[in-house]
Motif scaffolding. Structure first.
Motif, PDB file in Angstrom:
ATOM      1  N   SER A  86       4.254 -13.432  55.976  1.00  0.00           N
ATOM      2  CA  SER A  86       4.381 -14.082  57.276  1.00  0.00           C
ATOM      3  C   SER A  86       4.822 -15.533  57.145  1.00  0.00           C
ATOM      4  O   SER A  86       4.657 -16.148  56.089  1.00  0.00           O
ATOM      5  CB  SER A  86       3.038 -14.027  58.019  1.00  0.00           C
ATOM      6  N   HIS A  87       5.338 -16.058  58.217  1.00  0.00           N
ATOM      7  CA  HIS A  87       5.723 -17.475  58.283  1.00  0.00           C
ATOM      8  C   HIS A  87       4.900 -18.140  59.384  1.00  0.00           C
ATOM      9  O   HIS A  87       4.738 -17.564  60.464  1.00  0.00           O
ATOM     10  CB  HIS A  87       7.215 -17.614  58.588  1.00  0.00           C
ATOM     11  N   PRO A  88       4.380 -19.334  59.137  1.00  0.00           N
ATOM     12  CA  PRO A  88       3.573 -20.007  60.162  1.00  0.00           C
ATOM     13  C   PRO A  88       4.289 -20.177  61.505  1.00  0.00           C
ATOM     14  O   PRO A  88       3.646 -20.107  62.556  1.00  0.00           O
ATOM     15  CB  PRO A  88       3.270 -21.371  59.519  1.00  0.00           C
ATOM     16  N   ARG A  89       5.605 -20.368  61.481  1.00  0.00           N
ATOM     17  CA  ARG A  89       6.332 -20.575  62.735  1.00  0.00           C
ATOM     18  C   ARG A  89       6.310 -19.344  63.629  1.00  0.00           C
ATOM     19  O   ARG A  89       6.520 -19.442  64.845  1.00  0.00           O
ATOM     20  CB  ARG A  89       7.784 -20.973  62.428  1.00  0.00           C
ATOM     21  N   ASP A  90       6.060 -18.175  63.051  1.00  0.00           N
ATOM     22  CA  ASP A  90       6.053 -16.933  63.830  1.00  0.00           C
ATOM     23  C   ASP A  90       4.652 -16.395  64.058  1.00  0.00           C
ATOM     24  O   ASP A  90       4.492 -15.260  64.519  1.00  0.00           O
ATOM     25  CB  ASP A  90       6.900 -15.871  63.117  1.00  0.00           C
ATOM     26  N   MET A  91       3.636 -17.201  63.757  1.00  0.00           N
ATOM     27  CA  MET A  91       2.251 -16.764  63.955  1.00  0.00           C
ATOM     28  C   MET A  91       1.845 -17.089  65.384  1.00  0.00           C
ATOM     29  O   MET A  91       1.154 -18.069  65.675  1.00  0.00           O
ATOM     30  CB  MET A  91       1.340 -17.469  62.944  1.00  0.00           C
ATOM     31  N   THR A  92       2.276 -16.231  66.304  1.00  0.00           N
ATOM     32  CA  THR A  92       2.066 -16.480  67.729  1.00  0.00           C
ATOM     33  C   THR A  92       0.628 -16.187  68.127  1.00  0.00           C
ATOM     34  O   THR A  92      -0.107 -15.487  67.422  1.00  0.00           O
ATOM     35  CB  THR A  92       2.987 -15.586  68.562  1.00  0.00           C
ATOM     36  N   GLN A  93       0.239 -16.676  69.300  1.00  0.00           N
ATOM     37  CA  GLN A  93      -1.104 -16.381  69.795  1.00  0.00           C
ATOM     38  C   GLN A  93      -1.252 -14.896  70.085  1.00  0.00           C
ATOM     39  O   GLN A  93      -2.329 -14.324  69.898  1.00  0.00           O
ATOM     40  CB  GLN A  93      -1.402 -17.203  71.055  1.00  0.00           C
ATOM     41  N   ARG A  94      -0.187 -14.246  70.535  1.00  0.00           N
ATOM     42  CA  ARG A  94      -0.246 -12.795  70.774  1.00  0.00           C
ATOM     43  C   ARG A  94      -0.583 -12.053  69.484  1.00  0.00           C
ATOM     44  O   ARG A  94      -1.383 -11.113  69.486  1.00  0.00           O
ATOM     45  CB  ARG A  94       1.101 -12.289  71.322  1.00  0.00           C
ATOM     46  N   LEU A  95       0.027 -12.476  68.379  1.00  0.00           N
ATOM     47  CA  LEU A  95      -0.255 -11.839  67.101  1.00  0.00           C
ATOM     48  C   LEU A  95      -1.678 -12.157  66.643  1.00  0.00           C
ATOM     49  O   LEU A  95      -2.382 -11.275  66.138  1.00  0.00           O
ATOM     50  CB  LEU A  95       0.762 -12.298  66.054  1.00  0.00           C
ATOM     51  N   ILE A  96      -2.098 -13.386  66.824  1.00  0.00           N
ATOM     52  CA  ILE A  96      -3.463 -13.766  66.463  1.00  0.00           C
ATOM     53  C   ILE A  96      -4.470 -12.931  67.248  1.00  0.00           C
ATOM     54  O   ILE A  96      -5.490 -12.487  66.709  1.00  0.00           O
ATOM     55  CB  ILE A  96      -3.680 -15.272  66.700  1.00  0.00           C
ATOM     56  N   ASP A  97      -4.181 -12.685  68.515  1.00  0.00           N
ATOM     57  CA  ASP A  97      -5.099 -11.913  69.361  1.00  0.00           C
ATOM     58  C   ASP A  97      -5.271 -10.477  68.871  1.00  0.00           C
ATOM     59  O   ASP A  97      -6.306  -9.850  69.133  1.00  0.00           O
ATOM     60  CB  ASP A  97      -4.603 -11.907  70.811  1.00  0.00           C
ATOM     61  N   VAL A  98      -4.263  -9.942  68.169  1.00  0.00           N
ATOM     62  CA  VAL A  98      -4.376  -8.579  67.650  1.00  0.00           C
ATOM     63  C   VAL A  98      -5.521  -8.479  66.646  1.00  0.00           C
ATOM     64  O   VAL A  98      -6.171  -7.441  66.538  1.00  0.00           O
ATOM     65  CB  VAL A  98      -3.040  -8.129  67.018  1.00  0.00           C
ATOM     66  N   PHE A  99      -5.790  -9.557  65.915  1.00  0.00           N
ATOM     67  CA  PHE A  99      -6.920  -9.548  64.985  1.00  0.00           C
ATOM     68  C   PHE A  99      -8.248  -9.376  65.731  1.00  0.00           C
ATOM     69  O   PHE A  99      -9.208  -8.839  65.191  1.00  0.00           O
ATOM     70  CB  PHE A  99      -6.938 -10.833  64.158  1.00  0.00           C
ATOM     71  N   ALA A 100      -8.292  -9.843  66.964  1.00  0.00           N
ATOM     72  CA  ALA A 100      -9.518  -9.724  67.760  1.00  0.00           C
ATOM     73  C   ALA A 100      -9.652  -8.367  68.420  1.00  0.00           C
ATOM     74  O   ALA A 100     -10.769  -7.887  68.653  1.00  0.00           O
ATOM     75  CB  ALA A 100      -9.560 -10.822  68.820  1.00  0.00           C
ATOM     76  N   THR A 101      -8.544  -7.708  68.714  1.00  0.00           N
ATOM     77  CA  THR A 101      -8.579  -6.489  69.521  1.00  0.00           C
ATOM     78  C   THR A 101      -8.327  -5.206  68.737  1.00  0.00           C
ATOM     79  O   THR A 101      -8.593  -4.121  69.250  1.00  0.00           O
ATOM     80  CB  THR A 101      -7.532  -6.570  70.642  1.00  0.00           C
ATOM     81  N   THR A 102      -7.823  -5.321  67.515  1.00  0.00           N
ATOM     82  CA  THR A 102      -7.403  -4.138  66.765  1.00  0.00           C
ATOM     83  C   THR A 102      -8.180  -4.043  65.460  1.00  0.00           C
ATOM     84  O   THR A 102      -7.856  -4.722  64.479  1.00  0.00           O
ATOM     85  CB  THR A 102      -5.888  -4.182  66.482  1.00  0.00           C
ATOM     86  N   SER A 103      -9.207  -3.197  65.449  1.00  0.00           N
ATOM     87  CA  SER A 103     -10.072  -3.100  64.277  1.00  0.00           C
ATOM     88  C   SER A 103      -9.362  -2.493  63.075  1.00  0.00           C
ATOM     89  O   SER A 103      -9.780  -2.720  61.927  1.00  0.00           O
ATOM     90  CB  SER A 103     -11.315  -2.269  64.613  1.00  0.00           C
ATOM     91  N   LYS A 104      -8.303  -1.731  63.298  1.00  0.00           N
ATOM     92  CA  LYS A 104      -7.575  -1.141  62.176  1.00  0.00           C
ATOM     93  C   LYS A 104      -6.793  -2.168  61.371  1.00  0.00           C
ATOM     94  O   LYS A 104      -6.413  -1.902  60.223  1.00  0.00           O
ATOM     95  CB  LYS A 104      -6.620  -0.053  62.685  1.00  0.00           C
ATOM     96  N   LEU A 105      -6.526  -3.322  61.949  1.00  0.00           N
ATOM     97  CA  LEU A 105      -5.836  -4.391  61.228  1.00  0.00           C
ATOM     98  C   LEU A 105      -6.827  -5.044  60.270  1.00  0.00           C
ATOM     99  O   LEU A 105      -7.919  -5.446  60.669  1.00  0.00           O
ATOM    100  CB  LEU A 105      -5.282  -5.423  62.214  1.00  0.00           C
TER     101      LEU A 105
END
Length: 289
Positions: A86-105
């Motif tokens: 990953s690149h920090p410039r593409d670490m969007t809040q939407r992607l960060i939120d997936v860590f909170a909502t998707t236990s398979k990640l």
């Protein structure tokens, strides 16, 4: 996805692999379905900057990497998801939120920073500051407490001063990385950084690299010690490289644990209690289920 459009001054990838190109969602989903049919339970999504994914959805609309992760996680048969790099410039809040909502990640994020000096980051043309990087890590950890963070570091970039290097060491202490890939800078022909003057003696750069790697190893050991006595859900990947009588499994946070078990467990998820910490690996006991 393949390629990179960031053009960091040290990197040859945009010139050899081309600009970022994302596969359509349907193509990726078809590949995953084939893997599910083969009994695969964990998939890793790959790309030079995989979180820059910007593919075509079913209706022709453009979707982001967060959408793709959620679509794959919804498939029956897939039990665990990873992605890199990953690149920090593409670490969007939407992607960060997936860590909170998707236990398979998984609870592991590899996010290269390369340096802890804003001056060097600018010379590298990374497109982010140290403060912005730390903000990403803070938000990721808020979304997924206990997540392990790994990174990449380039030591001895042309013009790196002792102050620049110490800034990198401060970042390492502040973030607390679980592991890293770290290298001495080496020029790549055709890249802008290859034209930069570098007066730092090799022995100084080597000493800096050893110091950085030693500190990361200390942090890696601290994370491992914190896992001692815990029960980890791990995917059995095969026979242990060091003992043919043992199996090797990978935990959610990307640690390898060796334990006694039957070969028929390969490809399955098992619960393992961590009983011992050894250099770069763990030892455990299978928990009967």
């Amino acid at each position: 996805m393949e390629g990179c459009s960031k053009y960091c001054t040290f990197c040859v990838v945009p010139y050899t692999r081309g600009e970022e190109v994302s596969r359509p969602v349907a193509d990726v989903m078809r590949d995953v379905q084939v893997l599910i049919g083969q009994g695969v339970k964990e998939v890793m999504l790959l790309g030079q900057n995989v979180n820059a994914y910007c593919g075509a959805g079913e209706d022709g609309e453009t979707v982001d990497f967060a959408f793709l992760l959620q679509e794959i996680a919804a498939l029956e048969g897939i039990e665990r998801l990873r992605f890199t790099t990953s690149h920090p410039r593409d670490m969007t809040q939407r992607l960060i939120d997936v860590f909170a909502t998707t236990s398979k990640l998984v609870s592991h994020l590899h996010l290269p920073v390369q340096s802890g000096s804003d001056r060097i980051l600018a010379a590298m043309k990374r497109g982010h500051t140290v403060l912005e990087y730390k903000s990403i890590i803070r938000r990721v950890r808020a979304a997924r407490p206990g997540i392990c963070i790994t990174s990449d570091f380039i030591v001895g970039f042309p013009g790196e001063t002792e102050q620049d290097f110490e800034a990198t060491m401060r970042l390492i202490d502040e973030v607390g990385f679980d592991n890293s890939f770290s290298y001495l800078y080496s020029p790549r022909p055709g890249t802008p950084a290859a034209e930069l003057r570098d007066d730092t003696p090799l022995e100084v750069r080597m000493a800096r690299l050893r110091k950085l790697q030693h500190r990361i190893e200390q942090q890696e050991a601290e994370v491992a010690q914190a896992m001692l006595g815990t029960t980890q859900r791990a995917l059995v990947e095969g026979v242990s490289k060091k003992d043919s009588q043992e199996l090797a499994a990978r935990t959610d946070n990307n640690r390898v644990v060796n334990f006694r078990g039957a070969a028929g467990m390969i490809g399955r998820f098992v619960d393992v209690k961590i009983t011992e910490v050894v250099r770069h690996t763990l030892r455990g006991e299978l928990i009967a289920t």
